[in-house]
Design an enzyme around this catalytic site. Structure first.
Site, PDB file in Angstrom:
ATOM      1  N   ASP A   1      51.092  49.461  26.063  1.00  0.00           N
ATOM      2  CA  ASP A   1      51.480  48.593  24.946  1.00  0.00           C
ATOM      3  C   ASP A   1      50.618  48.828  23.708  1.00  0.00           C
ATOM      4  O   ASP A   1      49.614  49.539  23.766  1.00  0.00           O
ATOM      5  CB  ASP A   1      51.378  47.129  25.387  1.00  0.00           C
ATOM      6  CG  ASP A   1      52.554  46.727  26.264  1.00  0.00           C
ATOM      7  OD1 ASP A   1      53.698  47.026  25.883  1.00  0.00           O
ATOM      8  OD2 ASP A   1      52.320  46.130  27.334  1.00  0.00           O
TER       9      ASP A   1
ATOM     10  N   TYR B   1      43.821  50.821  36.311  1.00  0.00           N
ATOM     11  CA  TYR B   1      43.600  50.224  34.996  1.00  0.00           C
ATOM     12  C   TYR B   1      42.272  49.470  35.028  1.00  0.00           C
ATOM     13  O   TYR B   1      41.932  48.866  36.053  1.00  0.00           O
ATOM     14  CB  TYR B   1      44.678  49.178  34.681  1.00  0.00           C
ATOM     15  CG  TYR B   1      45.978  49.721  34.154  1.00  0.00           C
ATOM     16  CD1 TYR B   1      46.136  49.978  32.796  1.00  0.00           C
ATOM     17  CD2 TYR B   1      47.065  49.932  34.995  1.00  0.00           C
ATOM     18  CE1 TYR B   1      47.348  50.460  32.303  1.00  0.00           C
ATOM     19  CE2 TYR B   1      48.281  50.407  34.508  1.00  0.00           C
ATOM     20  CZ  TYR B   1      48.407  50.659  33.160  1.00  0.00           C
ATOM     21  OH  TYR B   1      49.598  51.125  32.666  1.00  0.00           O
TER      22      TYR B   1
END
EC number: 5.4.99.12
Lengths: 252, 252
Positions: free
Chosen positions: B52, B110
Site C-alpha cells: 500500500d 512482514y
C-alpha cells in the site's frame, strides 16, 4: 520579553538549508512562521550557525525573544503541532537575556556517515555512498593530520570572506567502523563552510588509497583555497551538538 | 524470451503503493518505465503482491520476460542507473520459464516498527509513532492469539472481495523490544489486505492496556469485518522477504 533557547532536530534532505539558498524551503523560515503564529508578531530566530542544503541536525540550537510564558513541555508541543514533521523541537526553555546561540557557542560536534551499502534505498537521504571498500586504519591514520589548531583555508569554500579568521581547533576526529557504514566524529571550536565535508571526503579518498597522509599534510600546510578539490555529499552530514561551555566541549 | 526474477528494496514513503492508488507515482510504474527503456518494448512486471501507499519493502519479488541476456551485476546496474534512488534493485537473474512471483510464493515475512521517540524526525517516514509506553510482555502474550491457521475476516479491509479465501496461517509473530523502538515480525503463508497493520495496531492497543487478550480472541472468532477498528500507520510496515519454498519459509 523573555529570551528562549531551543534545541531542534531536523531531517534536512527536503530543505535548502537553515537559511534560504535554493528554490526550496529554509528550516529557519519554517520555524519563524510557526513562532509568528504562536506569538502574533514577527519573531526572528538566531541559530548557532547555518547548515547547508540537505544537511541534517540532531541538536541545532537557536534563540529568540517572546512575551509568552510557557514551560518546555507546552512550548515544545505547541511548536511541533505546527511544524512540518521533519523538523522537531526537542526542548525550548527560558534562558538569560544575554544568551546568544552563535556568539556563546564554545564548540560543536558534527558527524559524517558514509556507506558501501549503495543498493540500500533507506540510506539514500542519510549517508554518503561509496562503491569502493575503505581502508579504515588508513582513514584513522590520516585523521591525525587535522587534530589541533590549524589555518583551514585549504578546507573551506572558495567564496569565503577573506577577512574572516580561518584558524580553528579540532579536538577530536574519530573514524569508527560500524556493521554497514563508517562514522566520522568531528569535535572542534568551530568549522568553516564546507570544512567537515571537505575533510570527510579527503579521508574517504585516503581510505581508497588515492591520496597519502603526506599529501594531506601538504594540502593543509598550503593554506590555499584551491588545494583540496574533495567535498562529501551533504546528506551524510549531521550537526550533532553545540557546546556552550568548556566542560561540555571537553566531555563531548 | 527469457524469464527474469528480481528482488527490489524501496523506501515507499513518497509513493502511492506498488500499484497506483492515489495521485502519486506507483513503484510498479517506475520499474516498468525503466524496463521499457532497456528493452525497447512494453515489459509488464508481476509482483509477489501489492504493497500500500507509504509501505516499504526490503525484499519484494517480481518477474518479467525479456530478450536481453544480461547477468545479475549488469542488469542490476542498468536498472538502478535509471530508477529513482528510493527504489533499488538488489538482484535480477534468469529463472525458469514457468516461475510466477505471485502464484509460486509459499509465504512472506512482514515487519512492523513502532517507536515512542515521537520527537525524532528521522523516524517520521519509517516507523509508527506512539505517545504511550507499551507493555511488551502484554503484546507478546496477545500475539499468541494469532498463531496458527485462522479465518482472518475480522482483520482485513471491509472492501475485500467476499469470494476470496480468508483463511491464512501465521507461523511466527514475534514482538521484540529494541533500544528506541518495538519490532513485530510476522511470518505466514499469506496476508490479506491491511491484515498486518490491523493486527499490529491491535497489539499496540493491548500494549496500552486498552484491550485484553480475551477481547482480541473474541474479535478473531467473530469473523466479522467490523470487529476490528484498529489499523497502524503505513510507514511502519516493511515487506521483508518472500519465500518460494517450504524450507526457506520454515527457516525465516
Amino acid at each position: 520579553m523573555m529570551r528562549y533557547q531551543a534545541i531542534v532536530s531536523y531531517d534536512g534532505f527536503a530543505y535548502g538549508g537553515w537559511q534560504k539558498q535554493t528554490n526550496t524551503n529554509a528550516i529557519q523560515e519554517e520555524i519563524e512562521n510557526v513562532l509568528l503564529k504562536i506569538n502574533g508578531y514577527d519573531t526572528p530566530i538566531i541559530a548557532s550557525g547555518r547548515t547547508d542544503a540537505k544537511v541534517h541536525a540532531k541538536g541545532q540550537v537557536f534563540h529568540f525573544d517572546s512575551d509568552r510564558i510557557l514551560d518546555d513541555f507546552h512550548f515544545t508541543r505547541a511548536m511541533n503541532s505546527l511544524l512540518p514533521s521533519d523538523i522537531r523541537i526537542q526542548h525550548v526553555y527560558q534562558t538569560s537575556d544575554d544568551f546568544h546561540a552563535r556568539f556563546d557557542a564554545f564548540g560543536k560536534r558534527y558527524d559524517y556517515l558514509v556507506t558501501n551499502d549503495i543498493k540500500n534505498p533507506f540510506y539514500e537521504r542519510y549517508m554518503g555512498k561509496e562503491w569502493k571498500t575503505l581502508d579504515i586504519s588508513m582513514m584513522q591514520e590520516c585523521a591525525q593530520v587535522f587534530l589541533g589548531e590549524h589555518d583551514f583555508t585549504s578546507f573551506t569554500s572558495n567564496k569565503i570572506d577573506p577577512r574572516k579568521p580561518r584558524v580553528k581547533t579540532i579536538r577530536k576526529l574519530e573514524v569508527i567502523a560500524h556493521q554497514d557504514h563508517i562514522q566520522m566524529i568531528f569535535i572542534g571550536t568551530g568549522f568553516l563552510r564546507y570544512m567537515v565535508r571537505m575533510i570527510a571526503q579527503t579521508l574517504i579518498e585516503a581510505g581508497k588509497h588515492r591520496i597519502t597522509k603526506q599529501q594531506i599534510q601538504d594540502m593543509l600546510n598550503a593554506k590555499d583555497k584551491h588545494a583540496c578539490r574533495y567535498k562529501a555529499d551533504p546528506q551524510g552530514l549531521y550537526l550533532i551538538e553545540v557546546f556552550y561551555n568548556e566542560e561540555d566541549y571537553l566531555k563531548g
